[in-house]
Motif scaffolding. Structure first.
Motif, PDB file in Angstrom:
ATOM      1  N   ARG A 275       1.645  11.604  -1.839  1.00  0.00           N
ATOM      2  CA  ARG A 275       1.659  10.291  -1.879  1.00  0.00           C
ATOM      3  C   ARG A 275       0.738   9.678  -2.899  1.00  0.00           C
ATOM      4  NH1 ARG A 275       0.307   7.398   3.570  1.00  0.00           N
ATOM      5  NH2 ARG A 275      -1.194   9.275   3.836  1.00  0.00           N
ATOM      6  N   PRO A 276       1.047   8.644  -3.535  1.00  0.00           N
ATOM      7  CA  PRO A 276       0.050   8.071  -4.759  1.00  0.00           C
ATOM      8  C   PRO A 276      -1.521   8.083  -4.018  1.00  0.00           C
ATOM      9  CG  PRO A 276       1.816   6.947  -4.694  1.00  0.00           C
ATOM     10  CD  PRO A 276       2.112   7.665  -3.529  1.00  0.00           C
ATOM     11  N   LYS A 277      -2.560   8.267  -4.675  1.00  0.00           N
ATOM     12  CA  LYS A 277      -3.857   8.039  -4.175  1.00  0.00           C
ATOM     13  C   LYS A 277      -4.622   6.831  -5.063  1.00  0.00           C
ATOM     14  CE  LYS A 277      -4.528  13.141  -2.595  1.00  0.00           C
ATOM     15  NZ  LYS A 277      -4.992  14.211  -2.953  1.00  0.00           N
ATOM     16  N   PHE A 278      -5.281   6.255  -4.462  1.00  0.00           N
ATOM     17  CA  PHE A 278      -6.188   5.085  -4.910  1.00  0.00           C
ATOM     18  C   PHE A 278      -7.221   5.625  -5.980  1.00  0.00           C
ATOM     19  CE2 PHE A 278      -4.493   2.623  -1.302  1.00  0.00           C
ATOM     20  CZ  PHE A 278      -3.399   1.900  -2.179  1.00  0.00           C
ATOM     21  N   ARG A 279      -7.534   5.095  -6.959  1.00  0.00           N
ATOM     22  CA  ARG A 279      -8.412   5.570  -7.831  1.00  0.00           C
ATOM     23  C   ARG A 279      -9.718   4.512  -8.047  1.00  0.00           C
ATOM     24  NH1 ARG A 279     -12.234   7.408  -9.497  1.00  0.00           N
ATOM     25  NH2 ARG A 279     -12.654   9.122 -10.904  1.00  0.00           N
ATOM     26  N   ALA A 280      -9.304   3.427  -8.039  1.00  0.00           N
ATOM     27  CA  ALA A 280     -10.280   2.273  -8.410  1.00  0.00           C
ATOM     28  C   ALA A 280      -9.633   1.140  -7.687  1.00  0.00           C
ATOM     29  CB  ALA A 280     -10.252   1.965  -9.804  1.00  0.00           C
ATOM     30  N   LEU A 281     -10.629   0.152  -7.499  1.00  0.00           N
ATOM     31  CA  LEU A 281     -10.268  -1.277  -6.723  1.00  0.00           C
ATOM     32  C   LEU A 281     -11.113  -2.580  -7.503  1.00  0.00           C
ATOM     33  CD1 LEU A 281     -10.145  -1.913  -3.011  1.00  0.00           C
ATOM     34  CD2 LEU A 281     -11.556  -3.315  -4.193  1.00  0.00           C
ATOM     35  N   ARG A 282     -10.616  -3.441  -7.719  1.00  0.00           N
ATOM     36  CA  ARG A 282     -11.334  -4.652  -8.227  1.00  0.00           C
ATOM     37  C   ARG A 282     -10.433  -5.990  -7.501  1.00  0.00           C
ATOM     38  NH1 ARG A 282     -14.312  -1.346  -9.257  1.00  0.00           N
ATOM     39  NH2 ARG A 282     -15.559  -0.794 -10.939  1.00  0.00           N
ATOM     40  N   PHE A 283     -11.333  -6.989  -7.367  1.00  0.00           N
ATOM     41  CA  PHE A 283     -11.058  -8.329  -6.864  1.00  0.00           C
ATOM     42  C   PHE A 283     -10.535  -8.995  -8.018  1.00  0.00           C
ATOM     43  CE2 PHE A 283     -13.258  -8.023  -2.771  1.00  0.00           C
ATOM     44  CZ  PHE A 283     -12.204  -8.490  -1.933  1.00  0.00           C
ATOM     45  N   LEU A 284      -9.500  -9.612  -8.138  1.00  0.00           N
ATOM     46  CA  LEU A 284      -8.907 -10.650  -9.227  1.00  0.00           C
ATOM     47  C   LEU A 284      -9.399 -11.885  -8.921  1.00  0.00           C
ATOM     48  CD1 LEU A 284      -5.331  -8.982 -10.071  1.00  0.00           C
ATOM     49  CD2 LEU A 284      -7.646  -8.583 -11.223  1.00  0.00           C
ATOM     50  N   THR A 285      -9.051 -12.237  -7.629  1.00  0.00           N
ATOM     51  CA  THR A 285      -9.042 -13.698  -7.178  1.00  0.00           C
ATOM     52  C   THR A 285      -9.983 -13.335  -5.732  1.00  0.00           C
ATOM     53  OG1 THR A 285      -7.125 -14.074  -6.001  1.00  0.00           O
ATOM     54  CG2 THR A 285      -7.452 -14.608  -8.299  1.00  0.00           C
ATOM     55  N   ARG A 286     -10.162 -14.230  -4.776  1.00  0.00           N
ATOM     56  CA  ARG A 286     -10.718 -13.916  -3.543  1.00  0.00           C
ATOM     57  C   ARG A 286      -9.542 -13.452  -2.554  1.00  0.00           C
ATOM     58  NH1 ARG A 286     -11.882 -20.171  -1.386  1.00  0.00           N
ATOM     59  NH2 ARG A 286      -9.699 -20.959  -1.623  1.00  0.00           N
ATOM     60  N   ASN A 287      -8.323 -13.891  -3.060  1.00  0.00           N
ATOM     61  CA  ASN A 287      -7.043 -13.319  -2.119  1.00  0.00           C
ATOM     62  C   ASN A 287      -6.081 -12.189  -2.780  1.00  0.00           C
ATOM     63  OD1 ASN A 287      -7.583 -15.225  -0.200  1.00  0.00           O
ATOM     64  ND2 ASN A 287      -6.715 -16.798  -1.314  1.00  0.00           N
ATOM     65  N   HIS A 288      -6.722 -11.770  -4.085  1.00  0.00           N
ATOM     66  CA  HIS A 288      -5.726 -10.974  -4.791  1.00  0.00           C
ATOM     67  C   HIS A 288      -6.619  -9.693  -5.226  1.00  0.00           C
ATOM     68  CE1 HIS A 288      -3.571 -14.546  -5.371  1.00  0.00           C
ATOM     69  NE2 HIS A 288      -2.522 -13.507  -5.425  1.00  0.00           N
ATOM     70  N   LEU A 290      -6.911  -5.876  -7.220  1.00  0.00           N
ATOM     71  CA  LEU A 290      -5.968  -4.983  -8.115  1.00  0.00           C
ATOM     72  C   LEU A 290      -6.595  -3.528  -7.830  1.00  0.00           C
ATOM     73  CD1 LEU A 290      -4.354  -4.602 -10.579  1.00  0.00           C
ATOM     74  CD2 LEU A 290      -6.415  -4.593 -11.984  1.00  0.00           C
ATOM     75  N   LEU A 291      -5.425  -2.583  -7.474  1.00  0.00           N
ATOM     76  CA  LEU A 291      -5.731  -1.363  -7.368  1.00  0.00           C
ATOM     77  C   LEU A 291      -5.015  -0.535  -8.469  1.00  0.00           C
ATOM     78  CD1 LEU A 291      -4.305  -1.570  -3.754  1.00  0.00           C
ATOM     79  CD2 LEU A 291      -6.562  -1.141  -4.063  1.00  0.00           C
ATOM     80  N   LEU A 292      -5.714   0.769  -8.481  1.00  0.00           N
ATOM     81  CA  LEU A 292      -5.360   1.766  -9.474  1.00  0.00           C
ATOM     82  C   LEU A 292      -5.104   2.959  -8.710  1.00  0.00           C
ATOM     83  CD1 LEU A 292      -4.653   2.680 -12.470  1.00  0.00           C
ATOM     84  CD2 LEU A 292      -7.311   3.450 -12.436  1.00  0.00           C
ATOM     85  N   ALA A 293      -3.897   3.386  -8.924  1.00  0.00           N
ATOM     86  CA  ALA A 293      -3.253   4.570  -7.962  1.00  0.00           C
ATOM     87  C   ALA A 293      -2.769   5.716  -9.174  1.00  0.00           C
ATOM     88  CB  ALA A 293      -2.155   4.230  -6.982  1.00  0.00           C
ATOM     89  N   ASN A 294      -3.035   6.977  -8.781  1.00  0.00           N
ATOM     90  CA  ASN A 294      -2.732   8.133  -9.520  1.00  0.00           C
ATOM     91  C   ASN A 294      -1.391   8.744  -8.662  1.00  0.00           C
ATOM     92  OD1 ASN A 294      -4.458   8.218 -11.595  1.00  0.00           O
ATOM     93  ND2 ASN A 294      -5.894   9.130 -10.514  1.00  0.00           N
ATOM     94  N   LEU A 295      -0.446   8.912  -9.365  1.00  0.00           N
ATOM     95  CA  LEU A 295       0.792   9.346  -8.523  1.00  0.00           C
ATOM     96  C   LEU A 295       0.617  11.041  -8.146  1.00  0.00           C
ATOM     97  CD1 LEU A 295       3.633   7.683 -10.449  1.00  0.00           C
ATOM     98  CD2 LEU A 295       2.402   6.931  -8.491  1.00  0.00           C
ATOM     99  N   PRO A 296       1.251  11.605  -7.434  1.00  0.00           N
ATOM    100  CA  PRO A 296       1.159  12.843  -7.079  1.00  0.00           C
ATOM    101  C   PRO A 296       1.466  14.044  -8.066  1.00  0.00           C
ATOM    102  CG  PRO A 296       2.965  12.185  -5.740  1.00  0.00           C
ATOM    103  CD  PRO A 296       2.173  10.990  -6.555  1.00  0.00           C
ATOM    104  N   SER A 297       1.174  14.924  -8.300  1.00  0.00           N
ATOM    105  CA  SER A 297       1.205  16.187  -9.341  1.00  0.00           C
ATOM    106  C   SER A 297       1.257  15.503 -10.566  1.00  0.00           C
ATOM    107  CB  SER A 297       2.873  16.431  -8.960  1.00  0.00           C
ATOM    108  OG  SER A 297       2.990  16.940  -7.635  1.00  0.00           O
TER     109      SER A 297
END
Length: 669
Positions: A275-288, A290-297
């Motif tokens: 499964r994709p794994k999360f690498r980083a996370l940042r708030f864009l707004t208080r309700n949004h 942003l996630l950065l995910a690396n795909l498997p392999s």
């Protein structure tokens, strides 16, 4: 138009793992790291887009670990750098790991910044007073003592809530740290108004489920004293609302446990394992988020926008797959530019570091608090081979727009031209605005890009800023021109149809605007038909053919349109077959213009071939036969060259048992 991106590069004496900008954009970057016998923290002056200079440096103990993370608090004359540095191995084994360090950073005096000649003129004693300085303020332990035989816990992540623009000092902020390689993982939120947090300053201690470690975390302030924490483990995202009273140094009410707002779904059978794994996370707004995910392999990476709802759930509302050359990523950061004072609309800049030492920059538009929605990702730039070795940290400088209230002379009654002139004068007075993007690497290098911003008017006639490239501006201009052109073309065609219907027998009804459309485009449009539709239809079921004289009052195109329109109103829709033939069997071979024509409408093609086996479609005619028919149709006023041959494709042409073929053969002889 925005200025081109410029960058500066410098090389230090150690691998760099952590970096953070001055939260008020005063042109300084703090970096830290270490390798071998070198453990160092450095203050860099990045205010000059063409050069990076070292303003202060501090050698750390070689018995301790390298700098793993940095977050800066602003002070009046410099910074308070909160860092993660493990104690020496002996202290760690003894259960004493003072991993949380605070450093006081004093900026060089402004008179000496960037002026080495003036510095040389000072005496050695005076020069020490104007140089930058880094000094240790405190060190403490915040995590629970490790109880396992291998006490490898270290502070891997530190984040602070965004700084608010305030005069003469920092704003009240919360901070969060997370463990790395811990037997019992922790996420701790603390009061960041103190440099040495005690147990009283700990807002909450979170033990992630199944002892999963946080891959990344972030904080956002929704209102004064109301914060939201979000952190991501490998496959899950959690969120928690925090209301904190800084005066009382305690939460305003009992905190709830973090809620799981999103989880990566298990793979389908056809997608393969992993499964994709999360690498980083940042708030864009208080309700949004942003996630950065690396795909498997190492099959790539993607950006996901997660929208948080009041009921404690989240939904991925947008995905963006990164370029193919990015097989995996190492980090991400965002910068929210200044909002529109009325609508809250703003632009958000996103920077992603690839494992191939590439940097991708995107922009997003937040449409304002009313719709609470975001645009799609727009690519700003992609730069490859930024560093000779893998990128360890990527960070964007915060942006605080200069004071730009509406001009006192501006008013709702002012003319748009006058307001634009005032905005341009105000922008010139404030000077060019920009943000910095810094990346560091294991190869001891630091690269700082300067991204110029472009001013645009806001709802209250003041100015806000966006990041816009020349390419994106050209695309936007071209798209606008294309839309205007298409609208004008459609209006002309509709106007032509109106004239043809209203004044069929007059000269104005014969105006042909479509003759200015290129023939390939007309042919393509003429061949379009909805799936399952029939090109021609007859009025109703008929057993016998219907014959019509074909002259200047009855064009082929109009006849077909008439039949199709009446058939659409009827209950049945049988296929129609139209036959064009000379009115007289003996047509003049040398003067085909003298031959009159007539049409026959049959219920279907079988009826045509049953009555006249020599009838041919247009594409079945020879070149000579087509030329003869063109001349005859033009002479009869039944067809014009500018109408194109598309209208003739579905029609049968009859030669009275080969009469036209004989005439053509005789003409050739």
């Amino acid at each position: 138009m925005p200025q081109p991106v410029s960058f500066a590069k410098t090389t230090l004496s150690y691998p760099i793992y952590a970096a953070d900008f001055d939260p008020y954009g005063r042109g300084y970057l703090v970096v830290g790291g270490g390798g071998g016998e070198s453990k160092t923290g450095t203050l860099l002056d990045v205010s000059n887009p063409a050069e990076i200079s070292t303003s202060a440096e501090l050698e750390l103990s070689t018995d301790e670990d390298s700098v793993s993370c940095i977050a800066n608090l602003a002070s009046k004359d410099g910074l308070i750098a909160l860092t993660g540095i493990n104690s020496g191995s002996k202290d760690v084994e003894a259960g004493k790991n003072e991993h949380f360090r605070a450093f006081q950073i004093d900026y060089p005096r402004r008179a000496e910044r960037g002026s080495p000649k003036k510095g040389k003129s000072k005496s050695p004693g005076a020069r020490k007073e104007v140089e930058g300085r880094i000094s240790l303020v405190s060190k403490t332990s915040v995590f629970k003592p490790a109880e396992s035989p291998k006490k490898e816990t270290y502070q891997r992540i530190i984040r602070l809530s965004p700084a608010k623009r305030a005069s003469g000092g920092g704003s009240k902020r919360l901070g969060a740290i997370a463990t790395g390689f811990a037997k019992e993982s922790e996420v701790i939120v603390f009061n960041a108004t103190t440099v040495a947090p005690t147990e009283r300053d700990i807002v909450t201690r979170i033990s992630p489920r199944r002892n999963a470690e946080a891959e990344d975390l972030d904080l956002v302030e929704q209102k004064d004293g109301e914060f939201r924490l979000a952190f991501a483990t490998e496959y899950d995202v959690y969120a928690q609302d925090i209301e904190y009273d800084f005066n009382q140094r305690r939460p305003r009410k009992q905190l709830k446990e973090p809620e799981k707002v999103y989880s990566v779904p298990p793979p389908d059978t056809f997608e393969g394992p992993g499964r994709p794994k999360f690498r980083a996370l940042r708030f864009l707004t208080r309700n949004h988020v942003l996630l950065l995910a690396n795909l498997p392999s190492k099959k790539g990476a993607e950006l996901l926008i997660l929208k948080l709802y009041p009921n404690g759930t989240g939904e991925v509302v947008l995905r963006k797959r990164l370029a193919r050359h990015v097989k995996a990523t190492t980090g991400m950061d965002v910068c929210a530019l200044d909002p529109d004072p009325v609508t809250g609309a703003r632009q958000i800049v996103v920077a992603v570091a690839g494992q191939d030492s590439s940097v991708s920059i995107f922009t997003l538009d937040y449409h304002g608090t009313k719709s609470d929605s975001l645009s799609t990702f727009r690519a700003f730039s992609v730069t490859k081979d930024v560093h000779p070795f893998q990128i360890t940290k990527i960070v964007l400088s915060p942006f605080h727009a200069p004071g730009s209230p509406p001009s006192s002379t501006s008013s709702p009654n002012s003319s748009p031209k006058k307001n634009r002139k005032e905005q341009e004068q105000q922008s010139k007075k404030l000077g060019r605005q920009h943000i910095h993007l810094a990346t560091t690497s294991m190869g001891n290098t630091v690269v700082v890009d300067t991204l110029p911003l472009q001013p645009i008017p806001t709802s209250d006639k003041s100015t806000r800023y966006i990041l816009s490239s020349a390419r994106s501006s050209a695309i936007q201009t071209g798209a606008s021109a294309l839309v205007v052109g298409v609208v004008m073309l459609v209006c002309l065609l509709l106007f032509q149809s109106y004239l043809a219907i209203t004044y069929p027998d007059s000269a104005i009804g014969q105006l042909r605007f479509d003759q200015y459309i290129p023939q390939p485009l007309r042919d393509a449009v003429g061949n379009l038909a909805p799936p399952g539709s029939r090109r021609f239809a007859v009025v109703h079921d008929v057993e016998d053919m219907i014959t019509h004289p074909l002259d200047s009052r009855r064009r082929i195109k109009d006849l077909l349109h008439h039949l199709s329109s009446r058939s659409a109103a009827a209950s049945s829709e049988p296929a129609a077959a139209v036959v064009v033939r000379p009115s007289e069997p003996d047509a003049d071979s040398e003067h085909p213009d003298s031959a009159s024509l007539e049409t026959e409408v049959h219920p279907n093609e079988e009826s045509v071939l049953r009555k006249d086996g020599d009838a041919k479609r247009w594409d079945q005619l020879s070149h000579r036969e087509k030329e003869w028919w063109r001349r005859r149709l033009i002479a009869a006023g039944a067809w014009a060259v500018e109408e194109g041959e598309t209208v003739l494709q579905g029609i049968f042409f009859s030669s009275f048992a080969g009469a036209i073929g004989d005439i053509v053969a005789e003409a050739l002889r």
